[in-house]
Enzyme design. Structure first.
Site, short mmCIF file in Angstrom:
data_model
loop_
_atom_site.label_atom_id
_atom_site.label_comp_id
_atom_site.label_asym_id
_atom_site.label_seq_id
_atom_site.Cartn_x
_atom_site.Cartn_y
_atom_site.Cartn_z
N SER A 97 0.82 -1.16 0.16
CA SER A 97 0.07 0.00 0.15
C SER A 97 0.91 1.30 0.01
CB SER A 97 -1.04 -0.07 1.32
OG SER A 97 -1.92 0.76 1.11
N ASN A 121 -0.76 -4.65 -3.13
CA ASN A 121 -1.83 -3.72 -3.02
C ASN A 121 -1.40 -2.35 -3.24
OD1 ASN A 121 -2.30 -6.34 -0.83
ND2 ASN A 121 -4.31 -5.63 -1.73
N HIS A 242 -7.57 -6.10 0.60
CA HIS A 242 -6.43 -4.85 0.93
C HIS A 242 -5.36 -5.70 1.49
CE1 HIS A 242 -4.34 -1.34 0.07
NE2 HIS A 242 -4.21 -1.15 1.54
#
Length: 269
Positions: A97, A121, A242
């Site tokens: 992320s 992700n 996620h």
């Protein structure tokens, strides 16, 4: 896995990290609101063959915060300072992320220090609707508001495996420093296009991995990142969102093993 700290050059304070195993170095960077322990399944598995170094982001866990209003490029420079402090040469670099944004930026700006890069992700060129939504969330967080359930509801399904991981992640989110969280989230919200135009310069093996149910770090983004790089590969894990490295740890670890074994140059098979 004991958490240790290392001093960094100015303007960065100490960094907290987990350093496990021996061999070629693999550096792991977590996402906003998390900490290095979020990589526990991968640390345990991959430290059998590599020296795995999992970092706490600035303002997270035991790491010092960055100067006020720091954007994504400052986080990238922070990573450069970390590798200097650890006296590391080229490393395999994996980020989740926000960590993926940092890893991609570092691969673009310091290609001689990265042997391969994995973006788990990751976000890439959000459309206007998604961009507006994440910038609005960043503004709310910046005002000190902290809604624990909203991100957890986005990140996890109702499956048993997801709920076990959700409880872990809720604990990390509950303990994060709100200022460190807010600054990192702001950089995350505004950073999806910062280095996007330079992906074509990434020549090392690039893995872009996400879950097929991740509505924000989408499969389309993963495929676009892999296509934009010179030696890219996309892996999409079915039935996950996620926090896929926690909800599908074996699948993610196996994908990382394959990525670590890929030749440094050449076409994808």
């Amino acid at each position: 896995m004991t958490l240790i700290t290392r001093p960094l050059s100015d303007p960065f304070g100490p960094v907290a990290l987990r350093d496990v195993g021996a061999g070629a170095p693999l550096v792991l960077i977590h996402g906003v609101g998390m900490q290095s322990a979020a990589w526990t399944p991968q640390i345990e598995a991959l430290s059998k063959t590599h020296r795995v170094i999992a970092l706490d982001l600035p303002g997270h866990g035991g790491s010092a915060p960055l100067p006020a209003q720091s954007g994504l490029p400052v986080y990238v420079r922070w990573l450069d300072a970390v590798l200097d402090a650890l006296e590391l040469g080229p490393v395999a670099l994996a980020g989740h992320s926000m960590g993926a944004l940092i890893a991609a930026g570092f691969a673009v700006t310091s290609p001689d220090r990265v042997s391969r890069v994995a973006l788990v992700n990751g976000v890439y060129r959000r459309d206007q609707t998604a961009r507006d939504a994440v910038i609005a969330r960043a503004a709310v967080i910046g005002e000190g508001a902290f809604d624990l359930d909203t991100p957890l509801d986005r990140w996890f399904s109702d499956s048993r495996a997801d709920q076990v991981a959700r409880a872990q992640v809720a604990g990390w989110l509950s303990s994060v420093d709100i200022d460190g969280y807010a600054m990192a989230y702001r950089a995350f919200a505004h950073g999806d296009a910062t280095y996007a135009d330079r992906f074509a310069t990434i020549h090392c093996p690039l893995l872009a991995l996400t879950g097929d149910e991740d509505a924000n770090s989408t499969p389309a983004m993963a495929r676009a990142m892999a296509k934009a790089a010179q030696n890219g590969q996309a892996v999409i894990i079915d039935g996950h969102r996620h926090m896929v490295n926690l909800t599908a740890p074996e699948a993610v670890t196996n994908a990382l093993r394959d990525w670590l074994a890929r030749p440094a140059t050449g076409e994808i098979a």
